[in-house]
Design a protein around this motif. Structure first.
Motif, short mmCIF file in Angstrom:
data_model
loop_
_atom_site.label_atom_id
_atom_site.label_comp_id
_atom_site.label_asym_id
_atom_site.label_seq_id
_atom_site.Cartn_x
_atom_site.Cartn_y
_atom_site.Cartn_z
N GLY A 198 0.82 -1.20 0.00
CA GLY A 198 0.00 0.00 0.00
C GLY A 198 0.86 1.25 0.00
N ARG A 199 0.23 2.36 0.26
CA ARG A 199 0.92 3.65 0.23
C ARG A 199 1.57 3.88 1.60
NH1 ARG A 199 1.10 8.33 -2.71
NH2 ARG A 199 1.14 10.30 -1.57
N ILE A 200 2.86 3.64 1.69
CA ILE A 200 3.61 3.75 2.94
C ILE A 200 4.54 4.95 2.85
CG2 ILE A 200 5.24 2.60 4.49
CD1 ILE A 200 4.12 -0.08 3.36
N LEU A 201 4.32 5.90 3.72
CA LEU A 201 5.12 7.12 3.72
C LEU A 201 5.81 7.30 5.07
CD1 LEU A 201 2.49 9.52 2.08
CD2 LEU A 201 4.38 8.32 0.95
N ASN A 202 6.98 7.88 5.03
CA ASN A 202 7.69 8.24 6.25
C ASN A 202 7.87 7.06 7.20
OD1 ASN A 202 7.85 11.03 5.49
ND2 ASN A 202 5.70 11.22 6.06
N PHE A 203 8.45 6.01 6.66
CA PHE A 203 8.70 4.79 7.45
C PHE A 203 9.60 5.09 8.64
CE2 PHE A 203 9.32 0.30 8.04
CZ PHE A 203 10.60 0.18 8.53
N VAL A 204 9.27 4.48 9.77
CA VAL A 204 10.09 4.64 10.98
C VAL A 204 10.69 3.30 11.40
CG1 VAL A 204 10.09 5.25 13.43
CG2 VAL A 204 8.75 6.60 11.79
N ALA A 205 9.84 2.29 11.56
CA ALA A 205 10.32 1.01 12.06
C ALA A 205 9.26 -0.06 11.85
CB ALA A 205 10.65 1.10 13.56
N MET A 206 9.67 -1.30 12.06
CA MET A 206 8.73 -2.41 12.11
C MET A 206 9.01 -3.21 13.37
SD MET A 206 8.32 -3.64 8.15
CE MET A 206 6.69 -4.38 8.42
N ALA A 218 1.69 -17.81 21.77
CA ALA A 218 0.96 -16.55 21.71
C ALA A 218 0.52 -16.30 20.27
CB ALA A 218 1.84 -15.39 22.18
N VAL A 219 -0.31 -15.29 20.10
CA VAL A 219 -0.58 -14.76 18.77
C VAL A 219 0.44 -13.65 18.55
CG1 VAL A 219 -2.22 -13.62 17.25
CG2 VAL A 219 -3.02 -15.32 18.90
N TYR A 220 1.15 -13.73 17.44
CA TYR A 220 2.20 -12.77 17.11
C TYR A 220 1.67 -11.79 16.05
CZ TYR A 220 5.65 -15.36 19.77
OH TYR A 220 6.35 -15.95 20.81
N TYR A 221 1.90 -10.51 16.31
CA TYR A 221 1.40 -9.45 15.44
C TYR A 221 2.55 -8.64 14.87
CZ TYR A 221 -3.06 -10.37 17.77
OH TYR A 221 -4.19 -10.96 18.27
N CYS A 222 2.45 -8.37 13.60
CA CYS A 222 3.38 -7.49 12.92
C CYS A 222 2.89 -6.05 13.04
CB CYS A 222 3.46 -7.89 11.45
SG CYS A 222 4.55 -6.91 10.43
N HIS A 223 3.82 -5.12 13.20
CA HIS A 223 3.48 -3.71 13.44
C HIS A 223 4.37 -2.84 12.58
CE1 HIS A 223 3.57 -0.25 16.65
NE2 HIS A 223 2.76 0.03 15.64
N LEU A 224 3.75 -1.99 11.79
CA LEU A 224 4.46 -1.03 10.95
C LEU A 224 4.28 0.36 11.55
CD1 LEU A 224 5.87 -0.01 8.32
CD2 LEU A 224 3.60 -0.02 7.26
N ILE A 225 5.38 1.04 11.77
CA ILE A 225 5.35 2.36 12.41
C ILE A 225 5.80 3.40 11.39
CG2 ILE A 225 6.21 3.75 14.32
CD1 ILE A 225 7.02 0.89 15.55
N THR A 226 4.94 4.37 11.14
CA THR A 226 5.30 5.48 10.27
C THR A 226 4.97 6.79 10.98
OG1 THR A 226 3.18 5.81 9.14
CG2 THR A 226 4.57 4.03 8.33
N LEU A 227 5.45 7.88 10.43
CA LEU A 227 5.12 9.17 11.02
C LEU A 227 3.64 9.50 10.85
CD1 LEU A 227 8.19 11.34 9.98
CD2 LEU A 227 7.74 10.22 12.17
N GLY A 228 3.00 8.83 9.90
CA GLY A 228 1.60 9.09 9.64
C GLY A 228 0.64 8.16 10.35
N GLY A 229 1.17 7.14 11.00
CA GLY A 229 0.29 6.23 11.70
C GLY A 229 0.91 4.87 11.94
N ASN A 230 0.16 4.05 12.66
CA ASN A 230 0.60 2.69 12.97
C ASN A 230 -0.33 1.70 12.30
OD1 ASN A 230 2.78 2.90 15.21
ND2 ASN A 230 1.20 4.36 15.78
N TYR A 231 0.23 0.61 11.79
CA TYR A 231 -0.55 -0.39 11.10
C TYR A 231 -0.21 -1.78 11.66
CZ TYR A 231 -0.87 3.57 7.95
OH TYR A 231 -1.06 4.82 7.44
N TRP A 232 -1.25 -2.63 11.70
CA TRP A 232 -1.10 -3.94 12.33
C TRP A 232 -1.55 -5.05 11.39
CZ3 TRP A 232 0.88 -4.43 17.26
CH2 TRP A 232 1.02 -3.24 17.99
#
Length: 115
Positions: free
Chosen positions: A26-34, A91-105
């Motif tokens: 998708g449209r991913i801007l200003n990536f910070v971390a995963m 456990a249930v493991y979740y991936c997390h994308l951190i950007t300056l514009g928001g967090n995605y799971w």
């Protein structure tokens, strides 16, 4: 719209290994971390590992020396190599994308460590 898809969970015996994968699209801007988080039954969500855009990593004390987070050279993806697994890693493991514009799971993937 940003989407994260995880894979690689499953059932493994104590002492075994699994590798989780997560790909973001998708449209991913200003990536910070995963990062990877996990939630075990009746427990709070726990941050397992993080990797920044520059490749700096950090781990929960409970997984240091056993888990390795990494990113492939291209694209927004992340892996979690899990070795020497213990029943308490279930456990249930979740991936997390951190950007300056928001967090995605991601939707989560089940990891069960049992004999």
């Amino acid at each position: 719209q940003v989407q994260l898809v995880e894979s690689g969970g499953g059932l493994v015996q104590p002492g075994g290994s699994l590798r989780l994968s997560c790909a973001a699209s998708g449209r991913i801007l200003n990536f910070v971390a995963m990062a990877w988080h996990r939630r075990a039954p009746a427990k709070e969500r726990e941050l397992v590992a993080t990797i920044s855009g520059g490749g700096i990593t950090s781990y929960a004390d409970s997984v240091k020396g056993r888990f390795t987070i990494s990113r492939p050279n291209a694209n927004y993806a992340v892996y979690l190599q899990m070795n020497s697994l213990k029943p308490e890693d279930t456990a249930v493991y979740y991936c997390h994308l951190i950007t300056l514009g928001g967090n995605y799971w991601g939707q989560g993937t089940q990891v069960t460590v049992s004999s």
